[in-house]
Design a protein around this motif. Structure first.
Motif, short mmCIF file in Angstrom:
data_model
loop_
_atom_site.label_atom_id
_atom_site.label_comp_id
_atom_site.label_asym_id
_atom_site.label_seq_id
_atom_site.Cartn_x
_atom_site.Cartn_y
_atom_site.Cartn_z
N ALA A 65 12.56 1.17 -5.33
CA ALA A 65 12.22 -0.20 -4.94
C ALA A 65 10.86 -0.23 -4.29
N THR A 66 10.27 -1.41 -4.22
CA THR A 66 8.99 -1.57 -3.54
C THR A 66 9.10 -1.13 -2.08
N GLY A 67 8.17 -0.29 -1.66
CA GLY A 67 8.16 0.16 -0.28
C GLY A 67 9.09 1.31 0.02
N GLN A 68 9.88 1.77 -0.96
CA GLN A 68 10.81 2.88 -0.72
C GLN A 68 10.03 4.15 -0.44
N TRP A 69 10.47 4.93 0.55
CA TRP A 69 9.84 6.20 0.84
C TRP A 69 10.23 7.20 -0.24
N ILE A 70 9.23 7.72 -0.94
CA ILE A 70 9.48 8.64 -2.06
C ILE A 70 9.06 10.07 -1.74
N ALA A 121 0.85 -1.19 0.00
CA ALA A 121 0.00 0.00 0.00
C ALA A 121 0.89 1.25 0.00
N PRO A 122 0.40 2.36 -0.55
CA PRO A 122 1.25 3.55 -0.65
C PRO A 122 1.55 4.23 0.69
N VAL A 123 0.71 4.02 1.71
CA VAL A 123 0.94 4.59 3.04
C VAL A 123 0.49 3.58 4.09
N VAL A 171 5.31 8.40 2.26
CA VAL A 171 4.61 7.82 1.11
C VAL A 171 5.55 6.84 0.45
N ARG A 172 5.05 5.63 0.14
CA ARG A 172 5.89 4.56 -0.39
C ARG A 172 5.56 4.27 -1.85
#
Length: 354
Positions: free
Chosen positions: A308-313, A225-227, A260-261
């Motif tokens: 990457a998946t789950g990286q905080w952007i 999930a994005p958050v 936010v991921r």
């Protein structure tokens, strides 16, 4: 593009996950606006980072103190249980003393020795009576001694329990003050961050990427999930006076500053800061789909960057056409607005159940 939820007070337990922040020197982030970048007043980002770091230290102290307070509470509760048992034991001893006293009275234990000698039928009877009296006296002495020791322990334990509870009350008062300081520091830092983001969105020029400290362990899942800690608000296709047609994504109501991921691995293809979406990021994924993250308060990636998946952007905010802090999340078949599909079933298809 906006949440139906009004701006709400900060939710500190959710915001604490954003305390570990590391910021690189500001760089101009390219995007749709074509601006040259907006770095804000000198030292502004450093001040935000300093507030985050102070809040992180205070949070560690709070957690340590809270653990100590819990240990004190457990100790006080154990002492209370001990006091109950000791009071019950003393009550039993008092009953024993009363029973022994009554028995001695019935058996003549209260008569003077000369009277007992005159009333005895034989020396043997007198000796037996004397032994009974002596044994009764020993039993009474032992019972009295046990009772006094138990009462002394009870008094000491009561004194210790009172001291522990007073210490706990002082600790709780200190923790409450620490918590208020944490809330104030976080509120200052996060709304300073939002203020900078609003200025960037108004100018249509992106600030430099603010590199966020990543979670301690990487996810083993391909999609997330994005958050975290969200409440789903406006959904895909819903109506609203602030939208030209229908809502084009899924809104996640979260406090300002929530990390936010990236929902999956991919490449950042767009970073922009003006217009209805405010600060936003678009990522292209290997399967050809695009995901958009809008109304942000800060950006943590640059265009062209692999994530990457789950990286905080970035961090959630309320820039652009927004009525309160939230993340506007879209899934598209192109990087452009108008090609969106419902994100909820798309995420569910990828193993993410919101």
């Amino acid at each position: 593009m906006r949440s139906s939820r009004r701006r709400h007070p900060l939710l500190v337990p959710v915001l604490l996950c954003a305390c570990a922040v590391l910021v690189a020197p500001p760089t101009a982030a390219e995007g749709d606006s074509g601006g040259t970048g907006l770095s804000g007043a000198p030292g502004y980002s450093a001040r935000v980072v300093a507030l985050y770091e102070e809040a992180a230290v205070a949070t560690q102290q709070y957690e340590l103190g809270r653990s100590e307070a819990e240990a004190q509470r457990a100790q006080a509760q154990r002492l209370e249980k001990l006091l109950v048992r000791e009071r019950e034991q003393i009550a039993v001893l008092h009953e024993d003393l009363g029973r022994i006293a009554r028995a001695r009275y019935r058996e003549g234990g209260g008569l003077p020795y000369t009277v007992q000698l005159l009333l005895a039928d034989s020396p043997e009877e007198l000796m037996r009576g004397h032994r009974v009296v002596r044994q009764a006296n020993l039993a009474v002495d032992k019972a009295v001694s046990r009772s006094r020791r138990a009462e002394a322990r009870l008094a000491a334990d009561e004194k210790q329990a009172v001291a522990e509870w007073r210490k706990l009350q002082r600790r709780n008062a200190d923790l409450a003050e620490t918590k208020r300081a944490i809330e104030k520091k976080l509120e200052d830092a996060l709304w300073m961050l939002q203020g900078q983001a609003d200025a960037s969105a108004a100018a249509g020029a992106c600030p430099g990427a603010t590199r966020l400290g990543q979670p301690p362990t990487g996810t083993q899942r391909a999609w997330v999930a994005p958050v975290e800690g969200y409440v789903l608000s406006a959904g895909f296709g819903s109506g609203g006076a602030r939208w030209a047609n229908r809502h084009t994504g899924q809104d996640f109501a979260v406090p300002v500053g929530t990390p936010v991921r990236a929902v999956g691995a991919g490449q950042v293809v767009r970073v922009s800061c003006g217009g209805a979406f405010g600060l936003q990021i678009v990522i292209r994924h290997p399967d050809g789909y695009y995901t958009q993250y809008a109304h942000l308060a800060s950006l943590a990636v640059d265009p062209g960057e692999q994530v990457a998946t789950g990286q905080w952007i970035g961090q959630a905010g309320t820039t652009g056409n927004s009525t309160g802090p939230h993340l506007h999340f879209e899934v598209r078949i192109t990087p452009e607005l108008g090609s969106g599909i419902d994100p909820v079933p798309w995420l569910l298809k990828h193993g993410v159940d919101l």
